[in-house]
Design a protein around this motif. Structure first.
Motif, short mmCIF file in Angstrom:
data_model
loop_
_atom_site.label_atom_id
_atom_site.label_comp_id
_atom_site.label_asym_id
_atom_site.label_seq_id
_atom_site.Cartn_x
_atom_site.Cartn_y
_atom_site.Cartn_z
N PRO A 1 7.79 21.44 -54.61
CA PRO A 1 8.77 20.75 -55.79
C PRO A 1 9.25 19.25 -55.47
O PRO A 1 9.55 18.78 -56.74
CB PRO A 1 10.24 21.48 -54.83
CG PRO A 1 9.53 22.48 -54.13
CD PRO A 1 8.20 22.48 -53.65
N GLU B 1 16.48 21.13 -54.60
CA GLU B 1 15.68 20.90 -53.21
C GLU B 1 14.45 21.70 -53.27
O GLU B 1 13.50 21.70 -52.59
CB GLU B 1 16.71 21.22 -51.95
CG GLU B 1 17.75 20.37 -51.90
CD GLU B 1 17.62 19.10 -51.46
OE1 GLU B 1 16.37 18.85 -50.74
OE2 GLU B 1 17.87 17.69 -51.77
N ASP B 2 14.45 22.90 -53.85
CA ASP B 2 13.52 24.02 -53.87
C ASP B 2 13.66 24.87 -55.00
O ASP B 2 14.51 24.66 -55.94
CB ASP B 2 13.78 25.00 -52.49
CG ASP B 2 15.09 25.35 -52.50
OD1 ASP B 2 15.65 25.72 -53.66
OD2 ASP B 2 15.60 25.64 -51.26
N TRP B 3 12.56 25.70 -55.26
CA TRP B 3 12.45 26.50 -56.55
C TRP B 3 13.49 27.13 -56.89
O TRP B 3 13.90 27.69 -58.02
CB TRP B 3 11.21 27.11 -56.46
CG TRP B 3 9.84 26.29 -56.55
CD1 TRP B 3 8.76 26.46 -55.74
CD2 TRP B 3 9.54 24.99 -57.38
NE1 TRP B 3 7.87 25.50 -55.92
CE2 TRP B 3 8.27 24.78 -57.16
CE3 TRP B 3 10.33 24.43 -58.54
CZ2 TRP B 3 7.88 23.59 -57.44
CZ3 TRP B 3 9.63 23.26 -59.02
CH2 TRP B 3 8.38 22.80 -58.50
#
Length: 532
Positions: A220, A356-358
């Motif tokens: 990411p 922050e993330d997928w």
């Protein structure tokens, strides 16, 4: 002319892309100048013959053919060009004379006055056979629906001349019909044309859809995310005092958006999304944007009602310097500086999303902040601007499509190889008013089904027709009887142009619901609930 008519006929009957490319390449190799150049212009929507309109075809036809016979024939065939070409009386004496060349026909009609054009066009039809008449009618009315885009034609030129399609794209808008200098270069008889034109189109970089497993291989932190807006991709180019705007495919649309061109005060090439509204607070629907599209001129009233602006994504050139080899982050920094100096009502910056993330980005994708957002775009932070659709640097991660069950209401004959089938469908959902339940149309679709399913639907249409309106048939549709389609679509907006009050974005048939009673199809209330 015979070579061009054979090309059109074979392109219609050739479904594969590679097959069409071979046909085009062979035609360019075997056809002399300037005929092949005019054919290329016709295939890429470059010809403009204003003196010939579809209404003229009907007038000319009924001067030579019984009007009732023509009406019945048109109703059966469903395509005006095909009807006229087949029913036009053969003139053996004229047809046996010297064959007409494509270039001769085009030049004659381009130079014809509106008064003289009908006589000259009729004389041309008299000298052609049925395939030739069909080809020339399609050519002059701009109706070449044969599965050949301008991009495919340019790829055929690439195959023919052994050049890079990017070179051809970048030359394209500086070339003149019938492209003699282009073919001379492709055949190795001349140097590459020197493009003295300003504000040319630069081929765009495209994204690949996110497939299962793609994100597992990506970090990411290596990607920047932006909203994917439901407008049209455009390129705004300003160089040497020339200002132009292009669609994604390289078609110039400057004349339709003078409000944007008048606001250009920079020397740069910007890649962005064309939208309507007042940024940053109001963004109109795609239906609103359609009020501005495909117009040769636009009135002050329409510009005021649907003001256009560009949401800027990328910066390709600035002050004569090519920035496409730079990484995305560096181009973005330069873009931010430039947009800060521009008219904020006509140009604004596409905001980047913090995630922050997928999984977090996926939640944002499924619940965007605006109904006109289709999903998110992912752009590798170090990626140069690479024309074409290359796997890896850019991805598009769209929202899952909406689906409804709707009932077939009307069917119309298709075009080209589908002209014998009822393949264009209008479908509706149920609306209840004052205790009366009736169907209201909510959309049209002409793809999403197999050839086998097309044959099944066509038979259903013929067996269940209750009224005819020229090439259109009204289909039996009651709560007890009717064919239900599962329709997928990308978005929905309110529309005053449709009786139902809603307009679908990219509707297509996702499956046939032979098993479902028509009375159990969706309601307009269900559809309106999606508007929020």
């Amino acid at each position: 002319m015979r070579g061009f008519s054979e090309l059109i006929d074979r392109l219609v009957l050739t479904p594969s892309r590679n097959g069409k490319l071979r046909l085009l390449k062979d035609y360019f190799a075997e056809t002399p100048d300037p005929d092949r150049g005019y054919a290329l212009a016709a295939l890429t929507d470059g010809l403009d013959i204003p003196a010939i309109k579809p209404a003229l075809l009907r007038t000319l036809a009924v001067e030579r053919i019984d009007e009732v016979l023509f009406t019945y024939s048109y109703d059966y065939i469903g395509d005006l060009a095909e009807t006229v070409s087949l029913i036009w009386p053969e003139n053996e004496a004229l047809a046996s004379s010297d064959p007409l060349r494509l270039s001769q026909i085009v030049v004659t009609l381009m130079n014809a006055s509106r008064i003289d054009a009908p006589r000259q066009f009729a004389a041309i039809l008299d000298q052609l056979d049925a395939p030739g008449r069909y080809a020339v009618i399609k050519l002059v009315t701009g109706g070449l629906r044969i599965g050949v885009s301008s991009g495919l034609a340019k790829q055929a030129l690439t195959d023919f001349g052994g050049k890079d399609v990017i070179e051809i794209e970048e030359l394209w808008h500086g070339l003149k019909i019938p492209y003699m200098e282009l073919f001379a270069w492709l055949e190795g008889r001349a140097e590459k044309p020197q493009n003295a034109a300003q504000a040319l189109f630069r081929p765009v970089m495209l994204a690949n859809p996110v497939q299962e497993g793609d994100l597992d291989l990506l970090l990411p932190s290596d990607f920047r995310a932006e909203w994917k807006w439901d407008g049209i991709r455009v390129q705004v180019s300003s160089e040497g005092g020339v200002r132009r705007m292009y669609s994604r495919s390289g078609d110039e649309i400057s004349g339709t958006f003078p409000d944007i061109l008048d606001a250009i005060n920079f020397k740069a090439v910007i890649d962005g999304e064309l939208l309507v509204g007042t940024p940053p607070d109001h963004v109109g629907t795609f239906s609103d944007l359609q009020q501005r599209l495909n117009r040769k001129s636009v009135s002050p009233k329409l510009m005021a009602q649907y003001p256009a602006f560009v949401r800027c994504y990328d910066l390709l050139m600035e002050d004569g310097k090519d920035l496409r080899t730079l990484g995305f982050d560096e181009r973005r920094t330069r873009l931010e500086r430039l947009v800060a100096t521009l008219d904020a009502t006509r140009f604004d910056l596409s905001p980047q999303l913090s995630y922050e993330d997928w999984d977090q980005l996926d939640r944002m994708r499924q619940q965007p902040t605006h109904p006109i957002i289709e999903g998110v775009m992912l752009k590798q932070k170090d990626s140069p601007y690479l024309p074409g659709r290359r796997k890896g640097p850019w991805f598009k991660w769209k929202r899952d499509p909406y689906t409804i069950d709707a009932v077939l209401m009307y069917a119309q004959r298709g075009h080209g190889k589908r002209s014998s089938f009822y393949s264009d469908y209008t479908f509706g959902v149920w609306q209840e008013q004052e205790g009366i339940r009736q169907l209201v149309p909510v959309g049209k679709a002409y793809f999403g089904f197999s050839d086998e399913e097309l044959a099944q639907i066509d038979k259903y249409v013929r067996d269940n027709t209750i009224e005819r309106f020229g090439p259109v048939r009204s289909i039996k549709a009651t709560e007890a009887e009717g064919l239900v389609f599962e329709v997928a679509f990308e978005g929905l907006s309110r529309s005053t142009r449709h009786k139902s009050g809603v307009a679908m974005r990219f509707p297509r048939i996702s499956r046939l619901r032979w098993d479902k009673p028509a009375g159990e199809a969706d309601t307009l209330e269900n559809l309106e609930a999606l508007l929020g």
